[in-house]
Design a protein around this motif. Structure first.
Motif, PDB file in Angstrom:
ATOM      1  N   TYR A 168      22.057  47.071  38.673  1.00  0.00           N
ATOM      2  CA  TYR A 168      23.119  48.029  38.975  1.00  0.00           C
ATOM      3  C   TYR A 168      24.137  47.447  39.959  1.00  0.00           C
ATOM      4  O   TYR A 168      25.343  47.562  39.763  1.00  0.00           O
ATOM      5  CB  TYR A 168      22.563  49.352  39.522  1.00  0.00           C
ATOM      6  N   SER A 169      23.651  46.841  41.036  1.00  0.00           N
ATOM      7  CA  SER A 169      24.608  46.350  42.035  1.00  0.00           C
ATOM      8  C   SER A 169      25.509  45.276  41.438  1.00  0.00           C
ATOM      9  O   SER A 169      26.695  45.202  41.750  1.00  0.00           O
ATOM     10  CB  SER A 169      23.891  45.849  43.292  1.00  0.00           C
ATOM     11  N   ARG A 170      24.955  44.472  40.543  1.00  0.00           N
ATOM     12  CA  ARG A 170      25.786  43.449  39.901  1.00  0.00           C
ATOM     13  C   ARG A 170      26.847  44.081  39.009  1.00  0.00           C
ATOM     14  O   ARG A 170      28.019  43.708  39.049  1.00  0.00           O
ATOM     15  CB  ARG A 170      24.911  42.490  39.093  1.00  0.00           C
ATOM     16  N   LEU A 171      26.422  45.045  38.208  1.00  0.00           N
ATOM     17  CA  LEU A 171      27.379  45.730  37.338  1.00  0.00           C
ATOM     18  C   LEU A 171      28.453  46.416  38.185  1.00  0.00           C
ATOM     19  O   LEU A 171      29.649  46.333  37.882  1.00  0.00           O
ATOM     20  CB  LEU A 171      26.641  46.761  36.467  1.00  0.00           C
ATOM     21  N   ALA A 172      28.028  47.054  39.260  1.00  0.00           N
ATOM     22  CA  ALA A 172      28.977  47.803  40.096  1.00  0.00           C
ATOM     23  C   ALA A 172      30.009  46.874  40.721  1.00  0.00           C
ATOM     24  O   ALA A 172      31.210  47.156  40.697  1.00  0.00           O
ATOM     25  CB  ALA A 172      28.220  48.570  41.171  1.00  0.00           C
ATOM     26  N   VAL A 173      29.573  45.753  41.256  1.00  0.00           N
ATOM     27  CA  VAL A 173      30.520  44.838  41.900  1.00  0.00           C
ATOM     28  C   VAL A 173      31.452  44.230  40.844  1.00  0.00           C
ATOM     29  O   VAL A 173      32.644  44.051  41.074  1.00  0.00           O
ATOM     30  CB  VAL A 173      29.782  43.748  42.707  1.00  0.00           C
ATOM     31  N   ARG A 174      30.900  43.945  39.681  1.00  0.00           N
ATOM     32  CA  ARG A 174      31.765  43.428  38.608  1.00  0.00           C
ATOM     33  C   ARG A 174      32.837  44.460  38.247  1.00  0.00           C
ATOM     34  O   ARG A 174      34.004  44.124  38.028  1.00  0.00           O
ATOM     35  CB  ARG A 174      30.928  43.058  37.383  1.00  0.00           C
ATOM     36  N   GLU A 175      32.432  45.732  38.205  1.00  0.00           N
ATOM     37  CA  GLU A 175      33.408  46.776  37.893  1.00  0.00           C
ATOM     38  C   GLU A 175      34.479  46.878  38.976  1.00  0.00           C
ATOM     39  O   GLU A 175      35.644  47.129  38.691  1.00  0.00           O
ATOM     40  CB  GLU A 175      32.702  48.125  37.694  1.00  0.00           C
ATOM     41  N   LEU A 176      34.080  46.695  40.215  1.00  0.00           N
ATOM     42  CA  LEU A 176      35.055  46.737  41.312  1.00  0.00           C
ATOM     43  C   LEU A 176      36.066  45.604  41.172  1.00  0.00           C
ATOM     44  O   LEU A 176      37.269  45.788  41.384  1.00  0.00           O
ATOM     45  CB  LEU A 176      34.344  46.646  42.664  1.00  0.00           C
ATOM     46  N   LEU A 177      35.570  44.454  40.787  1.00  0.00           N
ATOM     47  CA  LEU A 177      36.438  43.287  40.593  1.00  0.00           C
ATOM     48  C   LEU A 177      37.392  43.543  39.423  1.00  0.00           C
ATOM     49  O   LEU A 177      38.600  43.302  39.507  1.00  0.00           O
ATOM     50  CB  LEU A 177      35.536  42.084  40.305  1.00  0.00           C
ATOM     51  N   LEU A 178      36.825  44.049  38.354  1.00  0.00           N
ATOM     52  CA  LEU A 178      37.613  44.350  37.157  1.00  0.00           C
ATOM     53  C   LEU A 178      38.685  45.386  37.485  1.00  0.00           C
ATOM     54  O   LEU A 178      39.852  45.247  37.100  1.00  0.00           O
ATOM     55  CB  LEU A 178      36.654  44.881  36.084  1.00  0.00           C
ATOM     56  N   GLU A 179      38.313  46.415  38.216  1.00  0.00           N
ATOM     57  CA  GLU A 179      39.263  47.468  38.555  1.00  0.00           C
ATOM     58  C   GLU A 179      40.415  46.915  39.396  1.00  0.00           C
ATOM     59  O   GLU A 179      41.585  47.240  39.167  1.00  0.00           O
ATOM     60  CB  GLU A 179      38.561  48.590  39.316  1.00  0.00           C
ATOM     61  N   ALA A 180      40.072  46.070  40.347  1.00  0.00           N
ATOM     62  CA  ALA A 180      41.122  45.493  41.203  1.00  0.00           C
ATOM     63  C   ALA A 180      42.099  44.681  40.352  1.00  0.00           C
ATOM     64  O   ALA A 180      43.311  44.749  40.532  1.00  0.00           O
ATOM     65  CB  ALA A 180      40.497  44.628  42.286  1.00  0.00           C
ATOM     66  N   LEU A 181      41.564  43.919  39.410  1.00  0.00           N
ATOM     67  CA  LEU A 181      42.421  43.099  38.555  1.00  0.00           C
ATOM     68  C   LEU A 181      43.251  43.962  37.604  1.00  0.00           C
ATOM     69  O   LEU A 181      44.425  43.685  37.353  1.00  0.00           O
ATOM     70  CB  LEU A 181      41.576  42.092  37.774  1.00  0.00           C
ATOM     71  N   GLU A 182      42.649  45.030  37.076  1.00  0.00           N
ATOM     72  CA  GLU A 182      43.399  45.929  36.179  1.00  0.00           C
ATOM     73  C   GLU A 182      44.546  46.568  36.957  1.00  0.00           C
ATOM     74  O   GLU A 182      45.644  46.756  36.435  1.00  0.00           O
ATOM     75  CB  GLU A 182      42.494  47.038  35.619  1.00  0.00           C
ATOM     76  N   ARG A 183      44.305  46.887  38.224  1.00  0.00           N
ATOM     77  CA  ARG A 183      45.344  47.518  39.021  1.00  0.00           C
ATOM     78  C   ARG A 183      46.492  46.527  39.276  1.00  0.00           C
ATOM     79  O   ARG A 183      47.649  46.881  39.237  1.00  0.00           O
ATOM     80  CB  ARG A 183      44.760  48.054  40.328  1.00  0.00           C
ATOM     81  N   ILE A 184      46.137  45.275  39.513  1.00  0.00           N
ATOM     82  CA  ILE A 184      47.164  44.245  39.686  1.00  0.00           C
ATOM     83  C   ILE A 184      47.943  44.059  38.384  1.00  0.00           C
ATOM     84  O   ILE A 184      49.137  43.876  38.366  1.00  0.00           O
ATOM     85  CB  ILE A 184      46.508  42.901  40.112  1.00  0.00           C
ATOM     86  N   ASP A 185      47.208  44.111  37.273  1.00  0.00           N
ATOM     87  CA  ASP A 185      47.801  43.947  35.947  1.00  0.00           C
ATOM     88  C   ASP A 185      48.668  42.689  35.863  1.00  0.00           C
ATOM     89  O   ASP A 185      49.872  42.763  35.570  1.00  0.00           O
ATOM     90  CB  ASP A 185      48.626  45.195  35.588  1.00  0.00           C
ATOM     91  N   PRO A 186      48.071  41.543  36.131  1.00  0.00           N
ATOM     92  CA  PRO A 186      48.857  40.303  36.152  1.00  0.00           C
ATOM     93  C   PRO A 186      49.404  39.974  34.761  1.00  0.00           C
ATOM     94  O   PRO A 186      48.772  40.260  33.751  1.00  0.00           O
ATOM     95  CB  PRO A 186      47.843  39.238  36.611  1.00  0.00           C
ATOM     96  N   GLN A 187      50.581  39.365  34.752  1.00  0.00           N
ATOM     97  CA  GLN A 187      51.277  39.100  33.481  1.00  0.00           C
ATOM     98  C   GLN A 187      51.409  37.603  33.226  1.00  0.00           C
ATOM     99  O   GLN A 187      51.596  36.817  34.154  1.00  0.00           O
ATOM    100  CB  GLN A 187      52.684  39.713  33.537  1.00  0.00           C
ATOM    101  N   TRP A 188      51.322  37.234  31.942  1.00  0.00           N
ATOM    102  CA  TRP A 188      51.618  35.846  31.578  1.00  0.00           C
ATOM    103  C   TRP A 188      53.057  35.554  31.981  1.00  0.00           C
ATOM    104  O   TRP A 188      53.949  36.324  31.658  1.00  0.00           O
ATOM    105  CB  TRP A 188      51.468  35.617  30.069  1.00  0.00           C
TER     106      TRP A 188
END
Lengths: 283, 283
Positions: free
Chosen positions: A240-260
């Protein structure tokens, strides 16, 4: 999976005793589903990380900083291996903060942290951090109370500065139970291939468990804001803790929404060059 | 898999034209088998890396340095992602050597390399290296011929010193064909999500292809020794070059044969402490 990240976000005081280390907030599956979910998000994470890095090659200044705190055996190493390990190693920089060196001690407590902030495009990962200076320092009396008191405000200000530089900070406390820590320490003692991870000093710290929990609560209450929230991640179930931290990382990146980035050269002209003169070696 | 590593080892002069970039020396399977083999060895690699790191916590001084050279698009990035990415990120440090900074240029060419050598227990990975100073410098005349001439000997001596410090050096040239590079550059031009990887300067270098091949041959002939061999890895098939480099890494670690350190504490006494006083928090 925003159910997980929403469930873990803390923007004010927290009562750690009320957060069960064996719980799985925001996720109602069990271990097998959790592991599948961890695998399933790897590709999206990789794509977003590559975009973040690509963006920086065209002048983008955004970066991510994942900061992981937790008692011994709370699973920090596993987060590095199984979550950070999902990302292209070229885009990640892990820094483990140990007991400060003499040089580090001669500077302000934020000096060594500042130096390790991620460059644009990078995902920085801190294994422990500036919070040690209000955690072990408080529990063990390594600094005077008024010095520690001042640090909370300094940290809030420092983290505001980080955000202004375009670095998305993710603050994580891996919340393991006292009982589970005992089990994990025993396992380290029982397995010769784990002895190197065992340090008799771990038990000294363990004897101050309640004081540590109090120090965490104070640190979180004083530094958790809307802009720089904490995440208390139940850590008795590693999956669970691994999944949760991965989701936090993913969420931060989705919020940044970096562009090519768009090409800063003439694509058609380069194509012609490549097919023409570049088609055979000239030298 | 020592068939692969044996087939790639070069301890003297090499004729690059005689090494087919599309070949798969020492491996008679095809892509699917190669990919399975790459997966299959991941666990062993992870164990050996953990042992290497563990050994260093007890004073072990050994480390590994994987050095990857190759023309643009030869697949260096893929090696980082798919081979280095198999290892616990806590045990790896990647350093990409770009065109030297002003400060770096003010020092000897080995200065910036020396600073990035892996610490004990670590796997260091160089994306480009001190060989740039005898490759692009030779082809582009960035240094005088006698300066370059002197560097070969300096490199041999430097690498001998690395070995004496307990660092196992793996020197790799990713050998891509001129035609395959053309295909890969065209792909970068045809895909907007790859534009950021494209640099018009790449074609300028491409026009000096034969000169680069000659510079590689000279560099290899002058620096490939029994103690510090080169490995020319055919790189037109990415699955093969990745498998091959992983095998080189694995072989280096098997040769080191790192051991779990023995406990420097009394295991029984610690067990008693943990089950006794450490069983409940004292504070």
């Amino acid at each position: 999976m925003t159910a997980i990240t929403d469930a873990l976000r803390i923007t004010g005081p927290v009562d750690l005793a009320s957060v069960s280390p064996a719980s799985t907030p925001g996720f109602d599956g069990r271990k097998a589903e959790g592991q599948r979910a961890l695998e399933a998000g790897a590709e999206r994470l990789a794509e977003l990380q590559e975009r973040l890095f690509a963006e920086s090659t065209a002048g983008g200044e955004r970066a991510v900083l994942l900061m992981v705190q937790g008692m011994d055996t709370s699973g920090k190493g596993g987060i590095m291996r199984h979550v950070v390990g999902q990302v292209d190693p070229q885009g990640v920089r892990i820094k483990a903060f140990k007991a400060p060196t003499e040089e580090e001690r001669s500077h302000d407590f934020l000096w060594r942290i500042e130096r390790e902030l991620p460059a644009p495009g990078m995902i920085g990962v801190f294994d422990r951090s500036h919070y040690e200076d209000v955690l072990i320092h408080r529990v063990r009396g390594l600094s005077a109370p008024d010095v520690i008191e001042e640090r909370y405000g300094r940290i809030v200000e420092f983290e505001r500065g980080i955000a202004e530089r375009g670095i998305s900070l993710i603050k994580v406390m891996l919340h393991v139970s006292f009982e589970e820590q005992g089990t994990r320490l025993l396992e380290r003692l029982d397995r010769p291939d784990k002895h190197w991870k065992y340090n008799p000093g771990d038990i000294d710290e363990r004897e101050h468990w309640d004081a540590y929990m109090e120090a965490y609560e104070i640190a979180i209450a004083r530094t958790a804001t809307e802009q720089a929230p904490w995440h208390v991640v139940p850590a008795d179930r590693k999956w669970y803790s691994r999944l949760a931290v991965r989701e936090l990382l993913l969420e931060a990146l989705e919020r940044i929404d970096p562009q090519w980035p768009t090409a800063d050269f003439d694509v058609a002209a380069e194509r012609a060059r490549l097919v023409g003169a570049g088609g055979t070696p000239a030298s």
